[in-house]
Design an enzyme around this catalytic site. Sequence first.
Site, PDB file in Angstrom:
ATOM      1  N   GLU A 178      37.589  39.424  45.878  1.00  0.00           N
ATOM      2  CA  GLU A 178      38.331  39.943  44.729  1.00  0.00           C
ATOM      3  C   GLU A 178      38.723  41.399  44.975  1.00  0.00           C
ATOM      4  OE1 GLU A 178      35.687  38.787  41.512  1.00  0.00           O
ATOM      5  OE2 GLU A 178      35.798  36.699  42.135  1.00  0.00           O
ATOM      6  N   ARG A 246      25.213  35.398  39.949  1.00  0.00           N
ATOM      7  CA  ARG A 246      24.319  34.365  39.405  1.00  0.00           C
ATOM      8  C   ARG A 246      22.872  34.733  39.723  1.00  0.00           C
ATOM      9  NH1 ARG A 246      28.656  33.656  38.066  1.00  0.00           N
ATOM     10  NH2 ARG A 246      29.868  31.754  37.739  1.00  0.00           N
ATOM     11  N   HIS A 297      36.271  42.020  38.154  1.00  0.00           N
ATOM     12  CA  HIS A 297      36.461  40.800  38.947  1.00  0.00           C
ATOM     13  C   HIS A 297      37.943  40.481  38.974  1.00  0.00           C
ATOM     14  CE1 HIS A 297      32.289  39.054  39.227  1.00  0.00           C
ATOM     15  NE2 HIS A 297      32.087  39.979  38.302  1.00  0.00           N
ATOM     16  N   SER A 298      38.306  39.440  39.719  1.00  0.00           N
ATOM     17  CA  SER A 298      39.627  38.852  39.573  1.00  0.00           C
ATOM     18  C   SER A 298      39.460  37.347  39.754  1.00  0.00           C
ATOM     19  CB  SER A 298      40.613  39.417  40.600  1.00  0.00           C
ATOM     20  OG  SER A 298      40.378  38.889  41.889  1.00  0.00           O
ATOM     21  N   GLU A 371      38.318  40.519  34.078  1.00  0.00           N
ATOM     22  CA  GLU A 371      39.005  39.766  35.129  1.00  0.00           C
ATOM     23  C   GLU A 371      40.417  40.321  35.221  1.00  0.00           C
ATOM     24  OE1 GLU A 371      37.764  37.369  37.056  1.00  0.00           O
ATOM     25  OE2 GLU A 371      35.947  36.701  36.022  1.00  0.00           O
TER      26      GLU A 371
END
Length: 421
Positions: A178, A246, A297-298, A371
């Site tokens: 990203e 995560r 993020h993307s 995002e």
Amino acid sequence: MRLAHRFFLIAFTSLLFSVSFGQDAQLDYRGHSVIAVETRSIKELDKLLAVVEDVWSENVGVGWLDVRVGPKQLDQIRQMGLRYYVRIPDVQALIEAERAGSSGQFDGDPFADYMDLAAVNAYVDQLVALRPDLAKVVSVGTSLRGRAIRGIALSAGIHTVPLERPGTLFNGCQHAREWISVAVPLWIATRLINEYGIDPRVTRLLSETVVYIVPVVNPDGYDYTWTNERLWRKNRRGSYGVDLNRNWAKGWGGEGSSGNQGSPIYRGTTPFSEPESSALRDFARTNRNIRAHIDFHSFSQLILWPWGYTIALSANDLVFREIGTRMQADIAAVNGLLYQIGPVYTTIYPASGGIVDWMYDAMRIMSYTIELRDRGEYGFILPRGQIQPTCREVYPAALRLMEWVESVYTPRPGNPPRAAD
Ligand code: 0X9
Ligand code: ZN
């Protein structure tokens, strides 16, 4: 003499060899495309997910889903009789176009192109050297493969900042591919440094608050996307990698994470099993003045907040929504793009062990995931021409969050005291 000459030749040829081998070692995505596939039932969706390895959509559910597929997988999807259309016909061509005319270095305009890891580090040093009174390099920790995780701390009189000055943390690149998430935090640092003493808003924010910027949380993975696999997501644990987003403790192991090493959302063996997530955790624990956070993020153009691990709303959902709505308006005011807002779980998908849940739960800070661009036209391979427009539109949202921190946490009558360490 002749012998030495021969040695030199051999050394030189093998050098050439290793260089060209290095290039050949780049994973080739020839024949891969990104397609949108329609499923009409959970059963169809499950069948589709069993075949594809790389889902590009943020919104995973019955309906349309963007996925990257090779020729074999495309065949399988055709055989399932699912409707689909092609979004990116040739992934490899896009990657090659991205690479063409791009050195990873910066000469002149640092945001004209993406920077590789060495260039990011050099740029950070250069930026800090401009204003040693405002900025310093901070060491966040060390990656699994021994790379430095570096940050920038920014505040007026940085070397003698009062402990009670509240802070905002911005980080990018938990996910290696990203790339735009690296540029945005660097842009925020650049603007703050350049506009201190010029823009009264910036001057005030850097006089009253501290800003911490960590552009690359996952340096091993980021480097790997430049040298080997452009679409690598995780860190570089083993040959498989752990999804750093995560690996955080809150809700770890739950819905929207996986115990399989091969999964793109592999959570690792234990919470904080990875040095990269642990390093940022310790950084947040050490800097207890931090009151708000954005994890960049993307892609998909979204403003997200906790929870990711449960459908329940957080106790501060209204505050999250209020600040989120303002950031949304700030972004829209620049180029007209309306980033969607909402809690992670219901806005995109369940995601357990994510950074925002931990930052909010353990550190009690307002933690967002943004995002960035785009909405899937180019996805992770966002053309360099969109770096600046993206940075420009997100910058006022960053200022907005800093301003919230300033207004709520600057020590003054009526504001809550600094958290106990
Ligand atoms: O799945 C993710 O980690 C993020 N999307 S991405 O496509 N960039 O991988 C969403 C993160 C949601 N936030 C948290 N659960 N922290
Ligand atoms: Zn991501």
